[in-house]
Design a protein around this motif. Structure first.
Motif, PDB file in Angstrom:
ATOM      1  N   GLU A 262      85.675 119.627  71.841  1.00  0.00           N
ATOM      2  CA  GLU A 262      86.148 119.259  70.511  1.00  0.00           C
ATOM      3  C   GLU A 262      87.171 120.281  70.035  1.00  0.00           C
ATOM      4  OE1 GLU A 262      84.504 118.805  65.997  1.00  0.00           O
ATOM      5  OE2 GLU A 262      83.247 117.988  67.600  1.00  0.00           O
ATOM      6  N   ILE A 263      88.337 119.781  69.627  1.00  0.00           N
ATOM      7  CA  ILE A 263      89.451 120.624  69.211  1.00  0.00           C
ATOM      8  C   ILE A 263      89.186 121.200  67.826  1.00  0.00           C
ATOM      9  CG2 ILE A 263      91.935 120.622  68.686  1.00  0.00           C
ATOM     10  CD1 ILE A 263      91.163 120.313  71.708  1.00  0.00           C
ATOM     11  N   LYS A 264      89.437 122.502  67.658  1.00  0.00           N
ATOM     12  CA  LYS A 264      89.240 123.156  66.363  1.00  0.00           C
ATOM     13  C   LYS A 264      90.556 123.426  65.647  1.00  0.00           C
ATOM     14  CE  LYS A 264      84.902 125.515  67.357  1.00  0.00           C
ATOM     15  NZ  LYS A 264      84.247 126.823  67.413  1.00  0.00           N
ATOM     16  N   ASN A 265      91.680 123.458  66.395  1.00  0.00           N
ATOM     17  CA  ASN A 265      92.984 123.746  65.800  1.00  0.00           C
ATOM     18  C   ASN A 265      93.998 122.710  66.251  1.00  0.00           C
ATOM     19  OD1 ASN A 265      92.316 126.321  64.504  1.00  0.00           O
ATOM     20  ND2 ASN A 265      92.061 127.065  66.590  1.00  0.00           N
ATOM     21  N   GLN A 266      94.732 122.166  65.307  1.00  0.00           N
ATOM     22  CA  GLN A 266      95.783 121.191  65.600  1.00  0.00           C
ATOM     23  C   GLN A 266      96.875 121.842  66.434  1.00  0.00           C
ATOM     24  OE1 GLN A 266      97.486 119.524  62.051  1.00  0.00           O
ATOM     25  NE2 GLN A 266      99.390 119.021  63.070  1.00  0.00           N
ATOM     26  N   GLY A 267      97.479 121.064  67.343  1.00  0.00           N
ATOM     27  CA  GLY A 267      98.583 121.589  68.132  1.00  0.00           C
ATOM     28  C   GLY A 267      98.873 120.739  69.349  1.00  0.00           C
ATOM     29  N   VAL A 268      99.822 121.222  70.143  1.00  0.00           N
ATOM     30  CA  VAL A 268     100.173 120.563  71.400  1.00  0.00           C
ATOM     31  C   VAL A 268      99.333 121.209  72.494  1.00  0.00           C
ATOM     32  CG1 VAL A 268     102.012 120.128  73.070  1.00  0.00           C
ATOM     33  CG2 VAL A 268     102.513 120.054  70.617  1.00  0.00           C
TER      34      VAL A 268
ATOM     35  N   LEU B 298      99.928 116.100  78.524  1.00  0.00           N
ATOM     36  CA  LEU B 298     100.426 116.924  77.431  1.00  0.00           C
ATOM     37  C   LEU B 298     100.468 116.057  76.187  1.00  0.00           C
ATOM     38  CD1 LEU B 298     101.610 119.722  76.718  1.00  0.00           C
ATOM     39  CD2 LEU B 298     103.873 118.747  77.173  1.00  0.00           C
ATOM     40  N   THR B 299      99.792 116.495  75.108  1.00  0.00           N
ATOM     41  CA  THR B 299      99.692 115.650  73.923  1.00  0.00           C
ATOM     42  C   THR B 299      99.433 116.476  72.668  1.00  0.00           C
ATOM     43  OG1 THR B 299      98.638 113.656  73.040  1.00  0.00           O
ATOM     44  CG2 THR B 299      97.201 115.232  74.137  1.00  0.00           C
ATOM     45  N   GLN B 300      99.734 115.890  71.545  1.00  0.00           N
ATOM     46  CA  GLN B 300      99.402 116.464  70.240  1.00  0.00           C
ATOM     47  C   GLN B 300      97.954 116.120  69.925  1.00  0.00           C
ATOM     48  OE1 GLN B 300     101.376 118.212  67.961  1.00  0.00           O
ATOM     49  NE2 GLN B 300      99.662 118.357  66.544  1.00  0.00           N
ATOM     50  N   LEU B 301      97.153 117.116  69.577  1.00  0.00           N
ATOM     51  CA  LEU B 301      95.757 116.884  69.218  1.00  0.00           C
ATOM     52  C   LEU B 301      95.502 117.404  67.810  1.00  0.00           C
ATOM     53  CD1 LEU B 301      93.965 117.874  72.541  1.00  0.00           C
ATOM     54  CD2 LEU B 301      94.406 115.566  71.685  1.00  0.00           C
ATOM     55  N   GLU B 302      94.587 116.753  67.124  1.00  0.00           N
ATOM     56  CA  GLU B 302      94.223 117.109  65.761  1.00  0.00           C
ATOM     57  C   GLU B 302      92.847 117.769  65.743  1.00  0.00           C
ATOM     58  OE1 GLU B 302      96.520 116.641  63.428  1.00  0.00           O
ATOM     59  OE2 GLU B 302      97.816 115.626  64.875  1.00  0.00           O
ATOM     60  N   VAL B 303      92.529 118.416  64.636  1.00  0.00           N
ATOM     61  CA  VAL B 303      91.216 119.017  64.455  1.00  0.00           C
ATOM     62  C   VAL B 303      90.144 117.929  64.596  1.00  0.00           C
ATOM     63  CG1 VAL B 303      89.715 120.241  62.828  1.00  0.00           C
ATOM     64  CG2 VAL B 303      92.154 120.819  62.950  1.00  0.00           C
ATOM     65  N   HIS B 304      89.095 118.227  65.314  1.00  0.00           N
ATOM     66  CA  HIS B 304      87.951 117.351  65.595  1.00  0.00           C
ATOM     67  C   HIS B 304      88.228 116.275  66.643  1.00  0.00           C
ATOM     68  CE1 HIS B 304      85.752 119.361  62.489  1.00  0.00           C
ATOM     69  NE2 HIS B 304      86.599 118.982  61.564  1.00  0.00           N
ATOM     70  N   ASP B 305      89.415 116.262  67.257  1.00  0.00           N
ATOM     71  CA  ASP B 305      89.619 115.348  68.387  1.00  0.00           C
ATOM     72  C   ASP B 305      88.663 115.761  69.503  1.00  0.00           C
ATOM     73  OD1 ASP B 305      91.550 113.765  67.227  1.00  0.00           O
ATOM     74  OD2 ASP B 305      93.237 114.677  68.299  1.00  0.00           O
ATOM     75  N   ARG B 306      88.110 114.766  70.187  1.00  0.00           N
ATOM     76  CA  ARG B 306      87.134 114.998  71.244  1.00  0.00           C
ATOM     77  C   ARG B 306      87.700 114.545  72.587  1.00  0.00           C
ATOM     78  NH1 ARG B 306      85.362 111.596  68.071  1.00  0.00           N
ATOM     79  NH2 ARG B 306      84.607 110.182  69.659  1.00  0.00           N
TER      80      ARG B 306
END
Length: 152
Positions: A52-58, A116-124
């Motif tokens: 689970e992503i905690k920080n938005q980013g590429v 390679l992708t942009q992910l947001e906070v809480h993306d799983r």
């Protein structure tokens, strides 16, 4: 060189610590692979079957899997790997393996998938296989990994 421990040591020195590198293994009666506690989890929450992503980013998502086919098949085997974000397939790899002409007593295959992708906070993030029974988690358990590396 280039073992699970080597990569782990390298990734532990990434300056931003926006990285996860987890060993994966097959689970009983499930196409979704599970995360094994052995690995590195910095700024990403590592759950049983998801990162689970905690920080938005590429992010660069990578999945490296080893397969073993203990017996030859008379017909080809279609092996499909799917990378999922929030339960939706974002990248698939389909390989046809172990045809009778090329198959020997034991056949091994390695597949690598990158996204390679942009992910947001809480993306799983998770990975599924259509034939998890062929995942070689006996002779090469540390070489089956799911990971992410944040670029921005």
């Amino acid at each position: 060189g280039n073992t699970f421990e080597d990569y782990l040591r390298i990734l532990q020195n990434v300056p931003h610590k926006e990285v996860a590198y987890m060993r994966v293994s097959s689970t009983v009666n499930s196409s979704r692979l599970s995360l094994v506690e052995k690995g590195l989890c910095e700024s990403v929450q590592c759950k049983r079957e998801e990162l689970e992503i905690k920080n938005q980013g590429v992010y660069l998502i990578f999945c490296h899997l080893n397969f073993q086919f203990p017996k030859c098949s008379k017909s080809p085997i279609d092996l499909k790997i799917e990378l999922l974000v929030n339960g939706t397939v974002v990248r698939q790899t389909l390989s046809t393996l172990c045809t009778s002409e090329t198959c020997q007593d034991k056949t091994f295959q390695t597949l690598l998938q990158l996204h390679l992708t942009q992910l947001e906070v809480h993306d799983r993030l998770s990975v599924t296989l259509n034939h998890p029974e062929f995942l070689n988690d006996i002779s090469l358990p540390n070489e089956n990994v799911l990971g992410v590396l944040r670029y921005s």
